[in-house]
Design a protein around this motif. Structure first.
Motif, PDB file in Angstrom:
ATOM      1  N   THR A 115     -14.554 -63.300  -3.193  1.00 32.81           N
ATOM      2  CA  THR A 115     -13.764 -64.529  -3.209  1.00 32.81           C
ATOM      3  C   THR A 115     -12.279 -64.222  -3.310  1.00 32.81           C
ATOM      4  N   PHE A 116     -11.941 -63.297  -4.189  1.00 33.57           N
ATOM      5  CA  PHE A 116     -10.532 -62.946  -4.368  1.00 33.57           C
ATOM      6  C   PHE A 116      -9.967 -62.289  -3.113  1.00 33.57           C
TER       7      PHE A 116
ATOM      8  N   VAL B 131     -16.860 -62.528  -7.341  1.00 34.61           N
ATOM      9  CA  VAL B 131     -15.443 -62.548  -7.717  1.00 34.61           C
ATOM     10  C   VAL B 131     -14.629 -61.672  -6.772  1.00 34.61           C
TER      11      VAL B 131
ATOM     12  N   THR C 239     -15.901 -71.726 -15.518  1.00 29.85           N
ATOM     13  CA  THR C 239     -15.899 -70.372 -14.967  1.00 29.85           C
ATOM     14  C   THR C 239     -16.847 -69.435 -15.704  1.00 29.85           C
TER      15      THR C 239
ATOM     16  N   MET D  82      -9.662 -65.213 -13.185  1.00 28.67           N
ATOM     17  CA  MET D  82     -10.618 -64.141 -12.906  1.00 28.67           C
ATOM     18  C   MET D  82     -11.148 -63.538 -14.207  1.00 28.67           C
TER      19      MET D  82
ATOM     20  N   ILE E 218     -22.142 -62.174 -10.169  1.00 29.54           N
ATOM     21  CA  ILE E 218     -20.818 -62.775 -10.292  1.00 29.54           C
ATOM     22  C   ILE E 218     -19.723 -61.757 -10.003  1.00 29.54           C
TER      23      ILE E 218
ATOM     24  N   ILE F 118     -13.838 -65.846 -15.569  1.00 28.67           N
ATOM     25  CA  ILE F 118     -15.109 -65.724 -14.852  1.00 28.67           C
ATOM     26  C   ILE F 118     -15.849 -64.463 -15.284  1.00 28.67           C
ATOM     27  N   LEU F 119     -15.114 -63.360 -15.412  1.00 31.63           N
ATOM     28  CA  LEU F 119     -15.730 -62.076 -15.747  1.00 31.63           C
ATOM     29  C   LEU F 119     -16.175 -62.014 -17.208  1.00 31.63           C
TER      30      LEU F 119
ATOM     31  N   VAL G 117     -10.844 -72.209  -6.100  1.00 34.07           N
ATOM     32  CA  VAL G 117     -11.713 -72.043  -7.271  1.00 34.07           C
ATOM     33  C   VAL G 117     -12.092 -73.399  -7.850  1.00 34.07           C
TER      34      VAL G 117
ATOM     35  N   SER H   7     -20.404 -70.809 -13.909  1.00 34.88           N
ATOM     36  CA  SER H   7     -20.435 -69.833 -12.812  1.00 34.88           C
ATOM     37  C   SER H   7     -21.449 -68.738 -13.086  1.00 34.88           C
TER      38      SER H   7
END
Length: 370
Positions: A92-93, A89, A73, A352, A85, A355-356, A11, A77
């Motif tokens: 990527t996770f 996410v 993030t 996370m 996104i 980012i969210l 990340v 991002s």
């Protein structure tokens, strides 16, 4: 530990690359949330004051890392990827964590509690609970399509998602982490409640009840089949429920002493980074208690407000038309429940969530020109 490091470094590398790219662009539209940005900046300033008060440069650096992490993030991002996104996410996770979690399992589970390549079973449980939240969000999205819309996923696809979700929860069970188990159970309950709220919105509550009643025997039959080949009930009883029973007289497992002592000794700017190891000789085992002990009351209040406002936007986002509407609320729920029993600061789940937050909360724009 290895999983956390692998994901974190990945990340950080991506975010640093994105920040560097902004310097080569003539114009960038950054989207952000004013209230959350103010709270994050305020938290960083309080961390700096705590560093001066406790004469620890590490507190200053941690405060700046917190600020940079959130801006990178949540703001940068989302400004790059916008509504995509959620998908990014998830992919990527999954790409970063599934190999770390599943590859060691290929050699078998020889001991319980299971930790894999992680430092301890609780660390594995945190990663497994986060993975479960991601997969569960996809399952609920498919359930929503099945119940409320004409466009329906295939039955094979639904069965596959249920099977994968069950297996991901099994990973939580074999970790024997009570906190991670509770995080998974609460996430299921929150997801079901969100589906119920949406049934009211779409005026399909009766349809939801009918399909639930019809589905229960089918789900029970699937459970019997899965349990025959993978003894979920036995694992649950021997590794998790038995742990609750053994420690029923002290369900907090010593955490109560740490929390009580931290609250009684708490100050405005905290006691610094070595407080828990030096004064209490135990870990914080709680995100909010960690902040209270290290940074003090002011930082804890600001961080709590930040979480409350972020949660509000996650709940509001449930009523949007985004395909990944369940991901933010389930990830925030997982983070909060895990935070009760573990220090989640700067872990995968927290990143996370950051980012969210950009997906659910950003409502202001600024144009930056080079």
């Amino acid at each position: 530990m290895a999983g956390n490091m692998f994901f974190s470094y990945g990340v950080y590398a991506v975010l640093i690359g994105m920040i560097i790219m902004t310097f080569f662009m003539k114009e960038v539209k950054l989207e952000y949330n004013k209230s959350l940005i103010v709270l994050v900046i305020l938290y960083a300033l309080i961390a700096i004051l705590s560093a001066l008060f406790n004469s620890q440069i590490i507190l200053l650096l941690n405060g700046l890392v917190f600020l940079v992490m959130f801006v990178s993030t949540s703001v940068v991002s989302y400004s790059y990827f916008n509504n995509s996104i959620g998908k990014i996410v998830i992919y990527t996770f999954l790409l970063s964590q599934i190999p770390v979690i599943l590859i060691p399992l290929l050699s078998g589970v020889e001991t319980f509690p299971y930790s894999g390549i992680f430092e301890n079973p609780n660390a594995f449980g945190i990663a497994a609970a986060t993975l479960f939240a991601v997969i569960l969000s996809i399952l609920f999205s498919n359930i929503e399509e099945t119940v409320f819309f004409k466009k329906k996923p295939s039955k094979i696809k639904m069965i596959a998602f249920i099977f994968i979700t069950t297996l991901s929860f099994l990973l939580v069970i074999i970790s024997s982490s009570r906190t991670s188990f509770l995080a998974g159970v609460v996430s299921i309950m929150v997801g079901l409640f969100c589906v119920f709220l949406l049934s009211i919105k779409y005026k399909r509550t009766i349809n939801l009840i009918i399909k639930t009643v019809v589905s229960l025997p089918i789900l029970y039959f699937l459970y019997l089949i899965i349990n025959k080949f993978i003894p979920i009930q036995m694992y649950l009883q021997e590794n998790t429920l038995s742990k609750f029973a053994k420690k029923s007289s002290n369900s907090l497992d010593g955490r109560g002493y740490v929390w009580e002592k931290t609250i009684s000794e708490a100050s405005i700017f905290g006691h610094g980074e070595g407080y828990f190891d030096g004064s209490i000789d135990l870990g914080a085992h709680n995100t909010f208690i960690y902040i209270l002990g290290v940074y003090g009351w002011l930082a804890t209040i600001v961080f709590t407000l930040f979480i409350f406002i972020s949660m509000y936007y996650c709940i509001k986002f449930i009523f949007s038309n985004n395909n990944y509407k369940y991901l933010p609320i389930l990830m925030m729920t997982t983070f909060l429940v895990l935070s009760i029993g573990e220090n989640m600061f700067n872990r995968i789940t927290m990143m996370m969530v950051f980012i969210l937050i950009g997906l659910v909360a950003n409502n202001s724009k600024v144009v930056v020109t080079s």
